[in-house]
Design a protein around this motif. Structure first.
Motif, short mmCIF file in Angstrom:
data_model
loop_
_atom_site.label_atom_id
_atom_site.label_comp_id
_atom_site.label_asym_id
_atom_site.label_seq_id
_atom_site.Cartn_x
_atom_site.Cartn_y
_atom_site.Cartn_z
N GLU A 153 28.97 40.08 45.41
CA GLU A 153 29.19 39.59 46.77
C GLU A 153 28.22 40.28 47.73
O GLU A 153 27.99 41.48 47.64
CB GLU A 153 30.62 39.88 47.21
N LEU A 180 26.99 32.98 43.83
CA LEU A 180 27.96 32.34 44.71
C LEU A 180 28.98 31.50 43.95
O LEU A 180 30.14 31.39 44.36
CB LEU A 180 27.24 31.46 45.74
N LEU A 181 28.56 30.90 42.86
CA LEU A 181 29.47 30.08 42.06
C LEU A 181 30.00 30.82 40.83
O LEU A 181 30.61 30.21 39.96
CB LEU A 181 28.77 28.78 41.64
N SER A 182 29.73 32.12 40.79
CA SER A 182 30.19 32.91 39.65
C SER A 182 31.72 32.96 39.60
O SER A 182 32.38 33.09 40.64
CB SER A 182 29.64 34.34 39.73
N PRO A 183 32.31 32.88 38.41
CA PRO A 183 33.77 33.00 38.31
C PRO A 183 34.26 34.44 38.46
O PRO A 183 35.46 34.67 38.58
CB PRO A 183 34.05 32.48 36.89
N ARG A 226 35.06 36.86 40.62
CA ARG A 226 35.34 37.06 42.04
C ARG A 226 36.56 37.95 42.22
O ARG A 226 37.44 38.01 41.36
CB ARG A 226 35.62 35.71 42.72
N GLU A 235 23.05 35.25 46.12
CA GLU A 235 23.09 33.79 46.20
C GLU A 235 23.28 33.16 44.82
O GLU A 235 24.00 32.15 44.69
CB GLU A 235 21.80 33.28 46.84
#
Length: 349
Positions: A308, A91-94, A96, A88
């Motif tokens: 993830e 979730l906004l981590s770059p 990806r 969680e």
């Protein structure tokens, strides 16, 4: 020369006392979560002590905290909560996966623009330049998921390894000494994070000096069975040729080196040690087992930063499967025979 045969202990139907040795490996530690989840369900096993490094140390502390509060179910629930919180927070981590990697079912971040940028910048700038305040989202997650106040009274012994930056030696922290800072120190990769200061000493990742350290399990625990949960492959086919693959393999070799030395020493002592109560005899009498998976060989360095939830679940399921396979094949060997061939480590010395 063959190892001397040990007398075979008798199994009386009671749970076998075992120790766990948990390697670090970033997000790959979710594999260890799955292994622990299955072992906590096993009535034939009682965990006495855990030695862990990096993600292995975090898994260990979370398990022990949950176990102290609610037994095996408490340990299982605490582990799931921890890995959910990590996912969680990212979730906004770059960092990806690209749409192509997602479509092809690849877990790698090798083609992620942000990962490539970070990988390049880490070769030029230090974390003191890029993260001057030493921010780490894991600090709050660890504080929330682990009851550090009661670890000293927990029924399972904890041994967490971090590397002293000044001496280059491993330092082992035990239950009562554990804090969020100690666990962050054990996982402090110096190219990504500032060194963690504890009592005026700076520490880096424990993997450089013990991944994990076997010694305290032998010296301070009564169990003669240690189950090694191996995240970093010892062997990898082929010769790496890309810069990233070379760095990945160098890290695997260096992070396995101390552990392999301890296991080789154990193999030597089995051949030369006299029975008795000496420390050498204790090393020689240890029964070593290993839980690992070929899946970990298929994963590269960049996926250690992949937070993830689907990736964590895949690794957890693989860890659960690997633990089940081990138990199916070797549960009757626990308390009786070593299932890891240590003599093979002496073949090329």
């Amino acid at each position: 020369m063959a190892s001397p045969r040990k007398s075979t202990p008798k199994r009386d139907g009671s749970p076998v006392l075992v120790d766990l040795a948990l390697q670090g490996g970033g997000a790959h530690g979710a594999f260890t979560w799955g292994v622990l989840d299955r072992l906590l369900e096993e009535p034939d096993i009682q965990i006495e002590g855990i030695s862990g490094t990096s993600a292995g140390a975090m898994n260990a502390a979370v398990l022990v905290s949950g176990y102290a509060a609610g037994g095996a179910d408490g340990g299982k629930g605490a582990l799931e909560q921890f890995w959910r919180r990590v996912s969680e927070a990212a979730l906004l981590s770059p960092f990806r996966r690209t749409p192509l990697d997602i479509m092809l079912g690849r877990w790698t971040l090798d083609t992620s623009p942000m990962f490539l940028t970070l990988d390049l910048m880490a070769r030029i700038f230090s974390p003191y330049d890029l993260n001057p305040h030493g921010a780490n989202p894991l600090r709050d997650i660890l504080a929330d998921c682990i009851d550090f106040r009661h670890l000293a009274d927990a029924p399972i012994k904890l041994f967490v390894t971090a590397t002293n930056v000044h001496t280059g030696r491993g330092h082992i922290f035990r239950n009562a000494e554990l804090t969020p800072e100690v666990l962050l120190a054990s996982a402090c990769l110096p190219t990504m994070f500032q060194a963690i200061e504890i009592d005026g000493e700076a520490y880096w990742d424990g993997g450089y000096s013990g991944n994990p350290t076997i010694t305290p399990l032998i010296r301070e625990c009564a169990s003669n069975d240690t189950i090694l949960v191996q995240v970093n492959p010892v062997e990898r086919p082929g010769t790496p040729r890309s810069a990233r693959d070379i760095v990945n393999r160098v890290n695997e070799v260096s992070f396995n080196a101390t552990l392999l030395k301890e296991l080789r020493m154990m193999a030597v002592l089995r051949q030369v040690s006299d029975p008795g109560k000496s420390e050498g005899a204790r090393w020689a009498d240890m029964r070593i087992h290993r839980i690992s998976s070929a899946t970990m060989t298929e994963l590269g360095y960049s996926s250690k930063l992949n937070a993830e939830w689907d990736f964590f679940v895949m690794l957890r399921n693989e860890g659960h499967r690997a633990a089940q396979s081990f138990l199916d094949a070797h549960v009757s060997d626990l308390g009786v025979n070593s299932t890891l061939d240590l003599d093979a480590l002496l073949d090329h010395i």
